[in-house]
Scaffold this motif. Structure first.
Motif, PDB file in Angstrom:
ATOM      1  N   GLU A 136      -9.915  34.231  51.971  1.00 25.38           N
ATOM      2  CA  GLU A 136      -9.060  33.042  51.874  1.00 25.38           C
ATOM      3  C   GLU A 136      -9.614  31.792  50.757  1.00 25.38           C
ATOM      4  O   GLU A 136      -8.850  31.362  50.139  1.00 25.38           O
ATOM      5  CB  GLU A 136      -9.313  32.275  53.367  1.00 25.38           C
ATOM      6  N   LEU A 137     -10.977  32.048  50.685  1.00 29.08           N
ATOM      7  CA  LEU A 137     -11.532  30.992  49.685  1.00 29.08           C
ATOM      8  C   LEU A 137     -10.976  31.690  48.436  1.00 29.08           C
ATOM      9  O   LEU A 137     -10.771  30.808  47.296  1.00 29.08           O
ATOM     10  CB  LEU A 137     -12.887  31.117  49.794  1.00 29.08           C
ATOM     11  N   ILE A 140      -8.185  33.203  47.382  1.00 30.42           N
ATOM     12  CA  ILE A 140      -6.918  32.926  47.283  1.00 30.42           C
ATOM     13  C   ILE A 140      -6.755  31.329  46.969  1.00 30.42           C
ATOM     14  O   ILE A 140      -6.143  30.923  46.091  1.00 30.42           O
ATOM     15  CB  ILE A 140      -6.089  33.128  48.520  1.00 30.42           C
ATOM     16  N   LEU A 141      -7.578  30.542  47.572  1.00 26.01           N
ATOM     17  CA  LEU A 141      -7.872  29.088  47.463  1.00 26.01           C
ATOM     18  C   LEU A 141      -8.068  28.752  46.095  1.00 26.01           C
ATOM     19  O   LEU A 141      -7.258  28.002  45.122  1.00 26.01           O
ATOM     20  CB  LEU A 141      -8.626  28.642  48.331  1.00 26.01           C
ATOM     21  N   ALA A 198      -5.348  30.075  43.520  1.00 26.14           N
ATOM     22  CA  ALA A 198      -4.099  28.766  43.535  1.00 26.14           C
ATOM     23  C   ALA A 198      -4.569  27.472  42.882  1.00 26.14           C
ATOM     24  O   ALA A 198      -3.719  27.028  42.350  1.00 26.14           O
ATOM     25  CB  ALA A 198      -3.839  28.652  45.052  1.00 26.14           C
TER      26      ALA A 198
END
Lengths: 97, 277
Positions: A6-7, A9-10, A13
């Protein structure tokens, strides 16, 4: 999903976000702010997902308010942006939409 | 392919459309289409979410969406062009409010203690969402001239409020399950949002709204990590990042620094000249 994915992806982004807005003409500042504003209305998804999983009147009330808020953010945001951008069109010779 | 995979794919389509839409919003000729493309992305994201297994309480969902449409559509249709900035502030505020409420419910409803990798982003989302909600509402009230004057609180007060919110968040992260503490976090963050925006004058308000817009994006991304939702993470962070760049550009266009807008006040030409020097 694990936290590190998730990090990743963060962070990606974030870089896309920085790059996608490089130079914007001053006249488009407000519409662009309004357009991005509509996009963060995506939080409405959080309300939609949670409401089926919680019990209790207070939780339900809070989530209905959250969904209403998120919907206002999304629909209002896109409509207002469209109206602002419509002003730019008006300056050119009339063309049917 | 399972249903969950299809939903994940649709999320990928949705945030690709957001990115394309944002890109097109950069140019005057493509902007209208860009906004429409982003809206299509949003529709896909919402549709995919509604197809998720376990999504239920349809009556409540319909009620929430109906209220949102009934309020949002007329407001957006009838607002005067000159009143656009405060309308954006209001829409941004409710977005932040939605994040904060979702964070509260996720905290209240957890039957087991939340793991830290969900709890910490959740607390972040609550604090930033609440700042954004209250700050944006003050920005709206001031631009609408429903609130006048500018009481400047000493920066120490704002600092203390932030410290309180963070300290309470640490207590919760350390294992307290007190719901009262969670509401107090929202309260102190909200007070900070109000006090930070109250002294700022109308001319600077677009920069403030743009900052709070980026804040709401960040809080949405944090909520996405807490809820394990990629669409929220990507879309929230896109707005957080692009909103920050946009804020900087707006401040530059006015020949002011962002720090200057938030801490120096308006009409203090001497201070801004000093800051620029």
């Amino acid at each position: 999903m694990d936290l590190l994915t998730e990090l990743a992806i963060l962070v990606l982004a974030a870089f896309v976000g920085f790059e996608v807005i490089s130079k914007v003409p001053n006249t488009l500042h407000t519409p662009l702010m309004s357009g991005t504003n509509a996009i963060h209305g995506i939080v409405v998804l959080g309300g939609l997902i949670l409401i089926g999983h919680v019990d209790g009147v207070l939780n339900d009330v809070l989530l209905v308010v959250a969904i209403a808020f998120g919907t206002i953010n999304v629909i209002g945001g896109f409509l207002v942006t469209d109206r602002m951008l419509g002003m730019f069109k008006g300056k050119k010779p009339d063309e049917p939409r | 392919m399972s249903r969950a995979d299809v939903i994940s794919l649709l999320y990928i389509v949705a945030f690709s459309l957001f990115i394309v839409g944002l890109r097109m919003l950069r140019g005057p000729r493509t902007a209208v289409r860009g906004n429409q493309i982003a809206a299509v992305g949003m529709a896909i994201a919402v549709g995919a979410t509604l197809a998720q297994p376990g999504v239920g309480d349809w009556l409540l969902i319909v009620i929430g969406v109906a209220i949102g449409v009934a309020v949002g559509v007329p407001a957006a249709r009838s607002v005067k062009m000159t009143a656009m900035p405060q309308m954006v502030a209001l829409f941004n505020g409710v977005g932040g409010g939605a994040v904060a409420l979702i964070a509260v419910v996720e905290f209240r409803a957890a039957d087991v203690e939340l793991p830290l990798d969900a709890l910490i982003p959740l607390l972040f989302a609550a604090i930033v969402g609440s700042i954004s909600f209250w700050g944006s509402n003050v920005a709206f009230l001031k631009l609408q001239e429903l609130m006048k004057g500018s009481i400047r609180t000493p920066p120490a007060v704002n600092g203390a409020l932030l410290l309180i919110a963070v300290a309470l968040a640490v207590v919760i992260a350390a294992g307290s399950e007190s719901e009262l503490l969670f509401w107090l976090i929202l309260l102190s963050a909200g007070a900070l949002g109000v006090l930070a925006v109250v002294p700022i004058g109308g001319a600077d308000m677009p920069v403030v709204i743009s900052t709070l817009n980026a804040f709401t994006g960040l809080s949405a991304a944090a909520a996405g990590i807490a809820l394990d939702n990629t669409a929220l993470i990507v879309a929230g962070m896109l707005v957080g990042a692009s909103g920050s760049i946009l804020t900087k550009q707006m401040a530059d266009a006015m020949n002011r620094s962002i720090a200057n807008v938030f801490f120096a006040g308006v009409g203090t030409g001497a201070t801004s000249a000093l800051a620029a020097a």
